[in-house]
Scaffold this motif. Structure first.
Motif, mmCIF file in Angstrom:
data_model
loop_
_atom_site.group_PDB
_atom_site.id
_atom_site.type_symbol
_atom_site.label_atom_id
_atom_site.label_comp_id
_atom_site.label_asym_id
_atom_site.label_seq_id
_atom_site.Cartn_x
_atom_site.Cartn_y
_atom_site.Cartn_z
ATOM 1 N N HIS A 1 0.866 -1.185 0.000
ATOM 2 C CA HIS A 1 0.000 0.000 0.000
ATOM 3 C C HIS A 1 0.898 1.229 0.000
ATOM 4 O O HIS A 1 2.018 1.186 0.537
ATOM 5 N N TYR A 2 0.411 2.315 -0.594
ATOM 6 C CA TYR A 2 1.259 3.504 -0.672
ATOM 7 C C TYR A 2 1.662 4.018 0.709
ATOM 8 O O TYR A 2 2.735 4.610 0.877
ATOM 9 N N SER A 3 0.816 3.796 1.711
ATOM 10 C CA SER A 3 1.164 4.264 3.059
ATOM 11 C C SER A 3 2.394 3.540 3.598
ATOM 12 O O SER A 3 3.187 4.116 4.360
ATOM 13 N N LEU A 4 2.577 2.279 3.180
ATOM 14 C CA LEU A 4 3.767 1.530 3.593
ATOM 15 C C LEU A 4 5.002 2.053 2.864
ATOM 16 O O LEU A 4 6.082 2.161 3.452
ATOM 17 N N HIS A 5 4.833 2.371 1.591
ATOM 18 C CA HIS A 5 5.910 2.996 0.823
ATOM 19 C C HIS A 5 6.260 4.347 1.443
ATOM 20 O O HIS A 5 7.437 4.707 1.568
ATOM 21 N N SER A 6 5.251 5.088 1.850
ATOM 22 C CA SER A 6 5.466 6.379 2.503
ATOM 23 C C SER A 6 6.234 6.212 3.808
ATOM 24 O O SER A 6 7.186 6.955 4.089
ATOM 25 N N ASP A 7 5.842 5.228 4.604
ATOM 26 C CA ASP A 7 6.520 4.976 5.879
ATOM 27 C C ASP A 7 8.000 4.648 5.657
ATOM 28 O O ASP A 7 8.873 5.145 6.385
ATOM 29 N N ASP A 8 8.275 3.821 4.663
ATOM 30 C CA ASP A 8 9.660 3.460 4.370
ATOM 31 C C ASP A 8 10.463 4.674 3.918
ATOM 32 O O ASP A 8 11.641 4.830 4.265
ATOM 33 N N THR A 9 9.829 5.542 3.135
ATOM 34 C CA THR A 9 10.489 6.757 2.655
ATOM 35 C C THR A 9 10.826 7.686 3.814
ATOM 36 O O THR A 9 11.921 8.263 3.878
ATOM 37 N N MET A 10 9.887 7.834 4.738
ATOM 38 C CA MET A 10 10.104 8.688 5.907
ATOM 39 C C MET A 10 11.214 8.133 6.793
ATOM 40 O O MET A 10 12.073 8.879 7.280
ATOM 41 N N GLU A 11 11.211 6.823 6.990
ATOM 42 C CA GLU A 11 12.226 6.193 7.835
ATOM 43 C C GLU A 11 13.618 6.354 7.229
ATOM 44 O O GLU A 11 14.578 6.715 7.912
ATOM 45 N N ALA A 12 13.738 6.103 5.926
ATOM 46 C CA ALA A 12 15.033 6.259 5.264
ATOM 47 C C ALA A 12 15.505 7.708 5.320
ATOM 48 O O ALA A 12 16.695 7.979 5.484
ATOM 49 N N GLY A 13 14.564 8.645 5.204
ATOM 50 C CA GLY A 13 14.887 10.075 5.233
ATOM 51 C C GLY A 13 15.045 10.642 6.622
ATOM 52 O O GLY A 13 15.245 11.861 6.776
ATOM 53 N N ARG A 14 14.964 9.779 7.624
ATOM 54 C CA ARG A 14 15.111 10.146 9.027
ATOM 55 C C ARG A 14 14.164 11.275 9.422
ATOM 56 O O ARG A 14 14.483 12.160 10.201
ATOM 57 N N PHE A 15 12.948 11.224 8.829
ATOM 58 C CA PHE A 15 11.834 12.106 9.203
ATOM 59 C C PHE A 15 12.140 13.588 8.986
ATOM 60 O O PHE A 15 11.497 14.452 9.562
ATOM 61 N N HIS A 16 13.119 13.836 8.112
ATOM 62 C CA HIS A 16 13.380 15.202 7.667
ATOM 63 C C HIS A 16 12.542 15.510 6.424
ATOM 64 O O HIS A 16 12.524 16.626 5.945
ATOM 65 N N ASN A 17 11.829 14.490 5.926
ATOM 66 C CA ASN A 17 10.985 14.649 4.739
ATOM 67 C C ASN A 17 9.763 15.503 5.037
ATOM 68 O O ASN A 17 9.372 15.685 6.192
ATOM 69 N N ASN A 18 9.125 15.985 3.969
ATOM 70 C CA ASN A 18 7.820 16.626 4.083
ATOM 71 C C ASN A 18 6.764 15.541 3.879
ATOM 72 O O ASN A 18 6.613 15.001 2.785
ATOM 73 N N LYS A 19 6.032 15.201 4.929
ATOM 74 C CA LYS A 19 5.109 14.060 4.895
ATOM 75 C C LYS A 19 4.035 14.228 3.829
ATOM 76 O O LYS A 19 3.655 13.249 3.152
ATOM 77 N N ASP A 20 3.510 15.425 3.650
ATOM 78 C CA ASP A 20 2.471 15.638 2.635
ATOM 79 C C ASP A 20 3.000 15.334 1.235
ATOM 80 O O ASP A 20 2.312 14.718 0.418
ATOM 81 N N VAL A 21 4.213 15.777 0.955
ATOM 82 C CA VAL A 21 4.834 15.521 -0.350
ATOM 83 C C VAL A 21 5.065 14.026 -0.533
ATOM 84 O O VAL A 21 4.776 13.454 -1.597
ATOM 85 N N VAL A 22 5.586 13.366 0.490
ATOM 86 C CA VAL A 22 5.845 11.928 0.421
ATOM 87 C C VAL A 22 4.561 11.164 0.131
ATOM 88 O O VAL A 22 4.529 10.275 -0.731
ATOM 89 N N ASP A 23 3.475 11.508 0.821
ATOM 90 C CA ASP A 23 2.201 10.817 0.613
ATOM 91 C C ASP A 23 1.670 11.019 -0.802
ATOM 92 O O ASP A 23 1.170 10.082 -1.439
ATOM 93 N N LYS A 24 1.773 12.236 -1.300
ATOM 94 C CA LYS A 24 1.260 12.519 -2.649
ATOM 95 C C LYS A 24 2.022 11.724 -3.708
ATOM 96 O O LYS A 24 1.436 11.154 -4.633
ATOM 97 N N ILE A 25 3.341 11.686 -3.584
ATOM 98 C CA ILE A 25 4.146 11.009 -4.605
ATOM 99 C C ILE A 25 3.984 9.492 -4.524
ATOM 100 O O ILE A 25 3.812 8.822 -5.549
ATOM 101 N N THR A 26 4.036 8.930 -3.333
ATOM 102 C CA THR A 26 3.904 7.475 -3.212
ATOM 103 C C THR A 26 2.505 7.010 -3.607
ATOM 104 O O THR A 26 2.350 5.912 -4.150
ATOM 105 N N SER A 27 1.488 7.828 -3.372
ATOM 106 C CA SER A 27 0.128 7.429 -3.760
ATOM 107 C C SER A 27 -0.070 7.458 -5.270
ATOM 108 O O SER A 27 -0.922 6.754 -5.809
ATOM 109 N N ASP A 28 0.721 8.259 -5.978
ATOM 110 C CA ASP A 28 0.617 8.354 -7.439
ATOM 111 C C ASP A 28 1.571 7.412 -8.164
ATOM 112 O O ASP A 28 1.513 7.300 -9.397
ATOM 113 N N ALA A 29 2.458 6.739 -7.434
ATOM 114 C CA ALA A 29 3.532 5.969 -8.059
ATOM 115 C C ALA A 29 3.005 4.873 -8.989
ATOM 116 O O ALA A 29 3.493 4.720 -10.121
#
Length: 530
Positions: free
Chosen positions: A57-85
């Motif tokens: 699910h895109y939310s799992l992809h989002s979680d992995d992206t946030m974890e790798a980015g050490r939560f310096h990511n912008n969560k809204d941007v991460v969610d939008k991109i992973t949901s459209d992937a």
């Protein structure tokens, strides 16, 4: 002098995706530093990440992206991109782009480091970037004109702080002026300012430095991703060994066979890239050689034909089961600060792809999110520009010119690369950073008035712009007194919650008519602005 509706500087996946989605009514000129296919995108062995699997699910992809980015990511941007992937992958596939499929006709999904699920789509095994770029170039719409071997070096900014065009030099040194309502920087990152890099020699940060000197905001330059496994022979990088190889079961070992990732991270050899790179660095620093043990992978040559070719051409036989590796500069998480449409703080200027700091990657990019980012922002910016009105500009394309006084001297480019690797590489200290900044400032200061580059050679301009990039990386690494993602300070080895979601931002204003404030390194809470 040439005019267009849109000028795109660069020819990687973000630029080509924009070209495919822009209205055919728009006149687009694409400027590229060398050959249209000579980008880091075409060198990408890894695939494109998307939550296509039934158990994903895109939310799992989002979680992995946030974890790798050490939560310096912008969560809204991460969610939008992973949901459209998934949609972005299917659109490309249906248009005819070849992706690897299983016997039932379903897309094959691979595993890479820091991913919790099989979600990496490949093309030609380890030739994804090349195949996607080949497809996009072969199917470019007729309204796209390409000017190859055209080195863009200065953005044209008018008195209303609007970007009205760009200056470029051809191979013979002739200056060309290009004017447009919209200028898009898609020049990639800056991996080649480091001596250990498998990236294209064209990727030296020109577009980012050019945007800085025009007054664009630049953020997160301290966050450099060092890919853990570059093939090293006689101290030289011969190529990159995709993370997909470890996804197939390869292990990092010493000459004596010790598994170096045991006990370091729960994901072991598939830990986030900064963890793996720093572990390999520690061993190499102690005099150990590190190898990728591929002996457990059946049909290695068939699964990884491009990597096999790199090994053989470097005198390494994959059948021996061990490939010598070391970390090297690979990807920039920072860059030109943009919003979700790729807009900068300068009217008429946009940035997409690795040149842009979008908020997706945070402090460290998750594997196979780079091509995805290019696809997303290329399409999104095209949609925005398709409905954008021409700017109300000054008459006769008036823009501000720099003075023509004699510029400062520049160092040898290879010496700069060696010093960057030594002092601003995988492990950083205040002492080394201060020493390196002092050396760089023998040549340039970020707040000095920069001269016209018109009378300089392309190599001289490239060296000056590379110093601008090196100074921002070095100074930002000094500013951030913590370790997070791709930025590791030996004297500040842990994350500091006070630094999370705070960016070091550079904004150059000196030397511009009507501008008196000098640039400063400032710390801002992350925000996506319009």
């Amino acid at each position: 002098m040439k005019k267009a509706d849109i000028i795109v500087i660069g020819s990687g996946i973000a630029a080509l995706q924009l070209a495919h989605h822009i209205s055919t009514k728009k006149n687009v000129i694409m400027l590229t530093k060398s050959d249209v296919k000579a980008s880091n995108s075409s060198l990408a062995q890894g695939g494109i990440a998307a939550s296509i699997g039934a158990d994903d699910h895109y939310s799992l992809h989002s979680d992995d992206t946030m974890e790798a980015g050490r939560f310096h990511n912008n969560k809204d941007v991460v969610d939008k991109i992973t949901s459209d992937a998934s949609q972005l992958i299917h659109e490309l596939h249906e248009a005819g782009c070849p992706f690897d499929q299983d016997l039932s006709g379903q897309l094959k999904l691979g595993m890479e480091g820091a991913h919790s699920h099989y979600r990496i789509v490949h093309s030609g095994g380890d030739a994804t970037g090349k195949n996607v770029i080949d497809f996009l170039v072969a199917t470019l719409p007729r309204n796209i004109s390409i000017a190859e071997n055209m080195f863009a070096y200065e953005l044209l900014i008018n008195e209303k702080n609007q970007c009205v065009g760009v200056k470029a030099k051809d191979e013979t040194g002739n200056i060309h002026y290009y004017f447009a309502d919209h200028v898009v920087i898609a020049t990639g990152g800056c991996s080649y300012v480091y001596s250990l890099s498998a990236g294209s020699p064209n990727v030296t940060g020109d577009g980012i430095a050019m945007a800085y000197l025009a007054g664009a905001e630049i953020a997160d330059m301290e966050f450099i991703q060092f890919h853990p496994t570059m093939l090293i022979k006689n101290g030289e990088v011969k190529g990159l060994i995709s993370e997909a190889v470890r996804g197939q079961g390869a292990k990092l070992v010493t000459k004596n066979g010790k598994l170096i990732m045991e006990g370091v991270h729960p994901l072991k050899d598939l830990a986030p890239r900064h963890v793996v790179s720093q572990t390999i660095y520690d061993y190499i620093h102690k005099g150990e050689e590190i190898f990728l043990d591929i002996s457990s992978i059946d049909d290695f040559e068939a699964k990884f034909p491009s990597i096999t070719e790199i090994c053989v051409s470097s005198g390494i036989n994959p059948k021996d089961g061990h490939i010598p590796v070391a970390p090297g500069s690979h990807f920039l998480m920072g860059g030109i600060r943009v919003d979700l449409n790729g807009k900068t703080n300068i009217s008429g200027l946009y940035a997409i792809g690795e040149a842009a700091c979008t908020g997706l990657h945070g402090a460290n990019r998750l594997a196979s999110n780079s091509l995805l980012e290019g696809l997303y922002f290329g399409k999104r910016l095209a949609k925005y520009l398709n409905s954008a009105l021409p700017m109300e500009k000054l008459e006769n394309d008036v823009f501000l010119e720099r003075s023509n006084h004699t510029p400062v001297t520049v160092p040898n480019f290879n010496e700069l690369r060696e010093r960057m690797m030594e002092n601003v590489g995988i492990v950083r200290t205040k002492h080394a950073l201060v020493k390196h900044k002092s050396w760089l400032e023998r040549y340039l200061h970020l707040d000095q008035e920069f001269p016209s580059f018109d009378n300089l050679s392309i190599s001289e301009i490239q060296s000056i712009l590379a110093i601008v990039i090196a100074l921002m990386i070095t100074d930002a690494a000094l500013e951030r007194t913590e370790s997070r993602g791709g930025h590791y300070r030996l004297d500040y080895p842990t994350e500091n919650i006070n630094w999370q979601n705070h960016q070091v931002i550079y904004h150059y204003t000196k030397g511009r008519i009507g501008a008196h404030e000098q640039n400063k390194a400032t710390v801002h809470a992350r925000a996506v602005f319009c």
